[in-house]
Scaffold this motif. Structure first.
Motif, PDB file in Angstrom:
ATOM      1  N   THR A   1       0.871  -1.169   0.000  1.00  0.00           N
ATOM      2  CA  THR A   1       0.000   0.000   0.000  1.00  0.00           C
ATOM      3  C   THR A   1       0.908   1.220   0.000  1.00  0.00           C
ATOM      4  O   THR A   1       2.039   1.165   0.490  1.00  0.00           O
ATOM      5  N   VAL A   2       0.403   2.299  -0.578  1.00  0.00           N
ATOM      6  CA  VAL A   2       1.184   3.522  -0.664  1.00  0.00           C
ATOM      7  C   VAL A   2       0.341   4.671  -0.120  1.00  0.00           C
ATOM      8  O   VAL A   2      -0.822   4.822  -0.480  1.00  0.00           O
ATOM      9  N   THR A   3       0.962   5.455   0.742  1.00  0.00           N
ATOM     10  CA  THR A   3       0.308   6.621   1.314  1.00  0.00           C
ATOM     11  C   THR A   3       1.025   7.868   0.832  1.00  0.00           C
ATOM     12  O   THR A   3       2.258   7.925   0.845  1.00  0.00           O
ATOM     13  N   ASP A   4       0.263   8.865   0.396  1.00  0.00           N
ATOM     14  CA  ASP A   4       0.832  10.140  -0.018  1.00  0.00           C
ATOM     15  C   ASP A   4       1.268  10.884   1.239  1.00  0.00           C
ATOM     16  O   ASP A   4       0.462  11.134   2.135  1.00  0.00           O
ATOM     17  N   GLN A   5       2.545  11.226   1.322  1.00  0.00           N
ATOM     18  CA  GLN A   5       3.085  11.870   2.511  1.00  0.00           C
ATOM     19  C   GLN A   5       2.423  13.222   2.777  1.00  0.00           C
ATOM     20  O   GLN A   5       2.181  13.586   3.922  1.00  0.00           O
ATOM     21  N   SER A   6       2.104  13.971   1.734  1.00  0.00           N
ATOM     22  CA  SER A   6       1.540  15.313   1.898  1.00  0.00           C
ATOM     23  C   SER A   6       0.118  15.303   2.430  1.00  0.00           C
ATOM     24  O   SER A   6      -0.240  16.117   3.272  1.00  0.00           O
ATOM     25  N   THR A   7      -0.693  14.366   1.908  1.00  0.00           N
ATOM     26  CA  THR A   7      -2.121  14.383   2.240  1.00  0.00           C
ATOM     27  C   THR A   7      -2.553  13.254   3.159  1.00  0.00           C
ATOM     28  O   THR A   7      -3.632  13.316   3.736  1.00  0.00           O
ATOM     29  N   GLY A   8      -1.749  12.206   3.244  1.00  0.00           N
ATOM     30  CA  GLY A   8      -2.139  11.037   4.019  1.00  0.00           C
ATOM     31  C   GLY A   8      -3.101  10.129   3.271  1.00  0.00           C
ATOM     32  O   GLY A   8      -3.536   9.105   3.785  1.00  0.00           O
ATOM     33  N   ALA A   9      -3.428  10.492   2.029  1.00  0.00           N
ATOM     34  CA  ALA A   9      -4.371   9.714   1.225  1.00  0.00           C
ATOM     35  C   ALA A   9      -3.704   8.459   0.663  1.00  0.00           C
ATOM     36  O   ALA A   9      -2.501   8.429   0.417  1.00  0.00           O
ATOM     37  N   ASP A  10      -4.513   7.449   0.465  1.00  0.00           N
ATOM     38  CA  ASP A  10      -4.031   6.220  -0.160  1.00  0.00           C
ATOM     39  C   ASP A  10      -3.853   6.481  -1.655  1.00  0.00           C
ATOM     40  O   ASP A  10      -4.763   6.978  -2.310  1.00  0.00           O
ATOM     41  N   CYS A  11      -2.686   6.176  -2.192  1.00  0.00           N
ATOM     42  CA  CYS A  11      -2.435   6.353  -3.629  1.00  0.00           C
ATOM     43  C   CYS A  11      -1.891   5.055  -4.236  1.00  0.00           C
ATOM     44  O   CYS A  11      -1.156   5.073  -5.219  1.00  0.00           O
ATOM     45  N   THR A  12      -2.282   3.934  -3.638  1.00  0.00           N
ATOM     46  CA  THR A  12      -1.798   2.628  -4.077  1.00  0.00           C
ATOM     47  C   THR A  12      -2.133   2.363  -5.536  1.00  0.00           C
ATOM     48  O   THR A  12      -1.267   1.930  -6.305  1.00  0.00           O
ATOM     49  N   TYR A  13      -3.370   2.616  -5.959  1.00  0.00           N
ATOM     50  CA  TYR A  13      -3.760   2.305  -7.334  1.00  0.00           C
ATOM     51  C   TYR A  13      -3.004   3.156  -8.345  1.00  0.00           C
ATOM     52  O   TYR A  13      -2.645   2.679  -9.418  1.00  0.00           O
ATOM     53  N   ARG A  14      -2.755   4.395  -8.018  1.00  0.00           N
ATOM     54  CA  ARG A  14      -2.000   5.265  -8.922  1.00  0.00           C
ATOM     55  C   ARG A  14      -0.574   4.740  -9.097  1.00  0.00           C
ATOM     56  O   ARG A  14      -0.056   4.693 -10.215  1.00  0.00           O
ATOM     57  N   ILE A  15       0.050   4.325  -8.012  1.00  0.00           N
ATOM     58  CA  ILE A  15       1.416   3.804  -8.078  1.00  0.00           C
ATOM     59  C   ILE A  15       1.425   2.460  -8.801  1.00  0.00           C
ATOM     60  O   ILE A  15       2.327   2.174  -9.591  1.00  0.00           O
ATOM     61  N   LEU A  16       0.412   1.638  -8.578  1.00  0.00           N
ATOM     62  CA  LEU A  16       0.312   0.366  -9.291  1.00  0.00           C
ATOM     63  C   LEU A  16       0.190   0.613 -10.793  1.00  0.00           C
ATOM     64  O   LEU A  16       0.850  -0.051 -11.603  1.00  0.00           O
ATOM     65  N   ALA A  17      -0.610   1.600 -11.179  1.00  0.00           N
ATOM     66  CA  ALA A  17      -0.746   1.940 -12.604  1.00  0.00           C
ATOM     67  C   ALA A  17       0.593   2.406 -13.172  1.00  0.00           C
ATOM     68  O   ALA A  17       0.965   2.024 -14.289  1.00  0.00           O
ATOM     69  N   GLN A  18       1.330   3.195 -12.427  1.00  0.00           N
ATOM     70  CA  GLN A  18       2.641   3.649 -12.891  1.00  0.00           C
ATOM     71  C   GLN A  18       3.602   2.475 -13.042  1.00  0.00           C
ATOM     72  O   GLN A  18       4.383   2.427 -13.993  1.00  0.00           O
ATOM     73  N   ALA A  19       3.540   1.515 -12.111  1.00  0.00           N
ATOM     74  CA  ALA A  19       4.405   0.331 -12.207  1.00  0.00           C
ATOM     75  C   ALA A  19       4.034  -0.499 -13.436  1.00  0.00           C
ATOM     76  O   ALA A  19       4.911  -1.004 -14.141  1.00  0.00           O
ATOM     77  N   LEU A  20       2.741  -0.627 -13.715  1.00  0.00           N
ATOM     78  CA  LEU A  20       2.302  -1.353 -14.912  1.00  0.00           C
ATOM     79  C   LEU A  20       2.775  -0.658 -16.177  1.00  0.00           C
ATOM     80  O   LEU A  20       3.229  -1.309 -17.119  1.00  0.00           O
ATOM     81  N   LEU A  21       2.667   0.654 -16.204  1.00  0.00           N
ATOM     82  CA  LEU A  21       3.149   1.401 -17.365  1.00  0.00           C
ATOM     83  C   LEU A  21       4.641   1.205 -17.566  1.00  0.00           C
ATOM     84  O   LEU A  21       5.102   1.038 -18.692  1.00  0.00           O
ATOM     85  N   ALA A  22       5.376   1.234 -16.481  1.00  0.00           N
ATOM     86  CA  ALA A  22       6.826   1.040 -16.583  1.00  0.00           C
ATOM     87  C   ALA A  22       7.142  -0.344 -17.133  1.00  0.00           C
ATOM     88  O   ALA A  22       8.060  -0.520 -17.936  1.00  0.00           O
ATOM     89  N   ALA A  23       6.356  -1.340 -16.726  1.00  0.00           N
ATOM     90  CA  ALA A  23       6.589  -2.709 -17.186  1.00  0.00           C
ATOM     91  C   ALA A  23       6.126  -2.924 -18.617  1.00  0.00           C
ATOM     92  O   ALA A  23       6.769  -3.645 -19.379  1.00  0.00           O
ATOM     93  N   LEU A  24       5.016  -2.295 -19.001  1.00  0.00           N
ATOM     94  CA  LEU A  24       4.453  -2.493 -20.331  1.00  0.00           C
ATOM     95  C   LEU A  24       5.028  -1.550 -21.370  1.00  0.00           C
ATOM     96  O   LEU A  24       4.943  -1.823 -22.564  1.00  0.00           O
ATOM     97  N   GLY A  25       5.607  -0.457 -20.945  1.00  0.00           N
ATOM     98  CA  GLY A  25       6.117   0.549 -21.859  1.00  0.00           C
ATOM     99  C   GLY A  25       6.913   0.001 -23.021  1.00  0.00           C
ATOM    100  O   GLY A  25       6.669   0.367 -24.166  1.00  0.00           O
TER     101      GLY A  25
END
Length: 92
Positions: free
Chosen positions: A34-58
């Motif tokens: 899970t990933v938490t945004d340090q500035s807001t405390g919000a969960d940003c897990t899906y956004r980071i997962l999407a970025q990891a997928l893009l990096a892998a599929l690029g």
């Protein structure tokens, strides 16, 4: 994990920066996160997962700029799936 305001990921367990390539390797090994945004405390897990997928599929997506963002993931996946499924399924 924690996402810093500058976008870097910090692995909470090891207290060190984590690259998208390392995160991709971890995902292939079945690591959950899970990933938490340090500035807001919000969960940003899906956004980071999407970025990891893009990096892998690029490298396999045609005409994909190397700086693609997670916001364009849907259209890129559509392009990839269209290119790889251009033949209709066999009829029985």
């Amino acid at each position: 994990m924690v996402r810093n305001p500058d976008g870097t990921l910090i692995d909470s367990a090891s207290c060190r920066p984590l690259t998208m390539a390392e995160l991709g390797d971890d995902l292939r090994q079945g690591r959950r996160f899970t990933v938490t945004d340090q500035s807001t405390g919000a969960d940003c897990t899906y956004r980071i997962l999407a970025q990891a997928l893009l990096a892998a599929l690029g490298p396999v997506l045609p005409d994909t700029p190397p700086t693609a963002t997670a916001d364009g993931l849907g259209s890129m996946l559509h392009t990839f799936l269209t290119a790889t499924t251009s033949h209709p399924p066999a009829q029985e």
